[in-house]
Scaffold this active site. Structure first.
Site, PDB file in Angstrom:
ATOM      1  N   LYS A 284       0.840  -1.196   0.000  1.00  0.00           N
ATOM      2  CA  LYS A 284       0.000   0.000   0.000  1.00  0.00           C
ATOM      3  C   LYS A 284       0.874   1.243   0.000  1.00  0.00           C
ATOM      4  CE  LYS A 284      -4.690  -0.469   1.600  1.00  0.00           C
ATOM      5  NZ  LYS A 284      -5.701   0.044   2.532  1.00  0.00           N
ATOM      6  N   GLU A 370     -19.107  -8.517   9.497  1.00  0.00           N
ATOM      7  CA  GLU A 370     -20.157  -7.845  10.273  1.00  0.00           C
ATOM      8  C   GLU A 370     -21.134  -8.833  10.908  1.00  0.00           C
ATOM      9  OE1 GLU A 370     -18.645  -5.060   7.100  1.00  0.00           O
ATOM     10  OE2 GLU A 370     -19.392  -7.117   7.096  1.00  0.00           O
ATOM     11  N   ARG A 398     -25.489  -5.448   6.708  1.00  0.00           N
ATOM     12  CA  ARG A 398     -24.988  -6.769   6.321  1.00  0.00           C
ATOM     13  C   ARG A 398     -25.241  -7.812   7.412  1.00  0.00           C
ATOM     14  NH1 ARG A 398     -19.376  -6.792   3.370  1.00  0.00           N
ATOM     15  NH2 ARG A 398     -20.373  -6.698   1.337  1.00  0.00           N
TER      16      ARG A 398
END
Length: 634
Positions: A284, A370, A398
């Site tokens: 990243k 979740e 979700r």
């Protein structure tokens, strides 16, 4: 920086005309293009800098858009957008009327699947691959998913399904950057870290083929030994157990490795050798040292000078609701040892960094999962703990089944701190928490608090924590009006609102942060303003009193009108046999695009001028002439 090659690339077809060395130069130009544009507009940076070479290689090898690229989450697709004819639109990124920060099917034929939430890519790409098979089309489907997204159950459901489709022309590319947004967690991440050391296995495998290949009996023996050793050298070969042909890990920034590997995989797919899995390792922030050093800070920065980097503001701004929650969480944890904090991989976004530092044994990051987070909290609540689940409004969607079956039916005391309620601005419709009041208030046992400002947010969190049933406290992204919080942990009365301004004729019933523009509008309307505070339970006693003293009511909420708090008011009035006229103001039955939050609210008539205009338009005959009409610019 000169953009010699980037200037010549308007579509991936142009990209495929370049040599390998030219592609490497293109990567440098593309990375600079991403950096300079994000610095001007704000947006996702670290993730996009990390996928430059991978994006080039995918478009070079596969015949896009005929072949389908499906990006998971989609916050790493700026290089993809630039290479697919949208470079000129980059200055409009995430702005009102401008280009989305995520893939959108209505934006480009190269955006084959709209996304912005995690772990959907393998399911979608498999659907596309099997649709192509059913239609008799010669087409490949590629899912690009990050290591963080791979922790979600949906990704494994898709892998499980794909593994039995032996003739599916599907490639899953695992972009392993050892980072989702927050630092990654869990057993899968440890497994991927072990795979990073798999070079010994790859080298040994290649040497064995070279040396023993000319002697078939020895080569077959070596192959069988390799299959046994592979599980020891590369632990648990998880993806091959799912039925995929696993390849990697390879350097995701090395085009000389990426392109021939992808070409070989493409040929395997064409010959229907089963679903393929390529593991690439990227970094990243690649190519921008400041982002490499701190990819979290540069995940989604605002505008900045690339030569300087992110600079702390000279004067502290107003406290954000997320910061209010983070401070409350630490203070309440200090007071009550039963409190545990749970997040589905959003430590920074949910304001839990300090809580993690101070109470590491009571902090649980469960990864991008979740559904698990909610049921995990339910299990803790069963054992006498007091779980606080910090979760974005759209992420809780979700886990709706778990919310109903595992928390609400059992009436467990779980607090849901719903960040990003209402419009969120630049992230757009996929992240806007417009529906939480509507989807929560229909569930028995669940209460919903709507604080109007920072002080009320802290107090209502305390109120929620005191309850013995599930309570959600919804609050928006960003700062409030600047009302200072109180240092103590005092609570507000459960299920009770308050009258904030006495007027006549019309009463504005406000749920949440629209209280302050409502107060401004009420000054010009001569109206009463009621801070309702709770969408559920509704303060029906206060409602009855206000209704008895006024000729009409107006409900205000930064949430869906359909099924929202205004609907709750209508239901309560109907139950009481009242036919009082009610005007519902809130968010309409449509998905609202990205843009500046204040401008978005004004466009929906939810600023002070818009509220006044709507009330005058509907109930002008009930108002005393207190001020001239304002011209509202929509």
């Amino acid at each position: 920086m000169a953009t010699t090659y980037l200037d010549s690339v308007h579509t991936p077809a142009d990209l495929r005309k370049l040599t390998r060395e030219q592609l490497k130069a293109l990567a440098d130009e593309l990375r600079e293009c991403v950096l300079s544009n994000v610095a001007r507009t704000g947006g996702h940076l670290s993730s996009n800098l990390g996928t430059v070479e991978l994006t080039i290689a995918l478009h070079y090898v596969f015949n896009t858009p005929h072949d389908r690229l499906v990006w998971d989450v989609g916050h790493q697709t700026y290089p993809h957008k630039i290479l697919t004819g949208r470079r000129e639109r980059m200055p409009t990124l995430r702005q009102l009327g401008g280009m989305s920060g995520f893939p959108r099917r209505d934006e480009s034929e190269y955006d084959t699947f709209g996304t912005a939430h995690s772990s959907t890519s393998i399911s979608a790409a498999l659907g596309m691959a099997l649709a192509a098979r059913q239609k008799g089309e010669d087409r490949d489907a590629v899912a690009i998913i990050g290591d963080g997204a791979m922790t979600a159950g949906m990704a494994f459901e898709a892998l499980n399904n794909a593994g039995v489709e032996r003739d599916a022309r599907l490639l899953v590319v695992l972009n392993d950057n050892d980072m989702s947004i927050s630092p990654p967690v869990g057993a899968l991440n440890r497994y991927l870290a072990q795979l990073m050391s798999g070079n010994f296995y790859a080298a040994a495998k290649n040497v064995g083929k070279t040396v023993l290949g000319p002697v078939p009996p020895l080569f077959e023996l070596a192959k069988r030994l390799e299959q046994q050793a592979k599980g020891m050298v590369v632990p648990a070969t998880l993806f091959e157990k799912f039925g995929f042909n696993y390849i990697g890990p390879i350097d995701g920034h090395d085009l000389d490795s990426l392109i021939p590997t992808l070409e070989n995989i493409r040929d395997l797919m064409a010959s229907k050798q089963g679903p393929q899995f390529l593991h690439v390792v990227t970094k990243k922030g690649q190519g921008y040292k400041l982002a490499e050093a701190d990819p979290v800070a540069y995940h989604g920065p605002g505008k900045f000078d690339p030569a300087v980097g992110l600079v702390a503001p000279s004067a502290p701004g107003k406290q954000t609701f997320t910061q209010v929650f983070g401070q409350w969480l630490c203070d309440m944890a200090e007071k009550d040892k039963r409190l545990v904090g749970i997040t589905p991989a959003m430590r920074e976004g949910s304001g839990m960094v300090e809580f993690h530092r101070r109470f590491p044994e009571r902090y649980y990051d469960v990864g991008i999962a979740e559904q698990h987070a909610v049921t995990f909290a339910a299990g803790m609540a069963c054992e006498g703990l007091k779980p606080v689940v910090a979760i974005y409004s759209t992420f809780l969607q979700r886990a709706y089944d778990q919310l109903i079956h595992d928390v609400a039916i059992q009436n467990l005391p779980v607090v849901f701190a719903l960040d990003r309620a209402g419009l969120v601005g630049a992230d757009g419709a996929t992240h806007a928490g417009n529906y939480d009041i509507a989807y929560l208030r229909c569930i028995p046992n669940v209460s919903v608090a709507c604080p109007a400002d920072e002080r009320e947010c802290r107090q209502l969190l305390s109120t929620a924590f005191e309850q013995d049933h599930p309570v959600a406290v919804r609050y928006p992204r960003g700062a409030g009006v600047g009302v200072p919080t109180l240092p103590d942990l005092s609570a507000l009365p459960f299920g009770r609102g308050e009258v904030r301004r006495e007027g006549s004729g019309i009463a504005l019933l406000v749920f949440g942060t629209l209280l302050y523009p409502a107060l401004q509008a009420a000054e010009r309307l001569g109206a009463t303003v009621v801070n309702m505070r709770w969408a559920k339970p509704l303060d029906t006693a206060l409602l009855a009193d206000v209704a008895a003293r006024h000729e009409a009511l107006v409900t205000l909420e930064e949430g869906s009108i359909m099924g929202g708090a205004g609907s709750a008011v209508l239901e309560a009035l109907a139950a009481a046999g009242s036919a009082m006229p009610v005007l519902q103001l809130g968010l309409p039955d449509e998905f609202i695009e990205h843009g500046d939050p204040a401008r978005l609210l004004a466009a929906q008539g939810l600023d002070a001028a818009g509220i006044e205009a709507s009330v005058r338009g509907r109930f002008g005959h009930l108002l005393q002439a207190t001020a001239p009409d304002l011209k509202v610019v929509r």
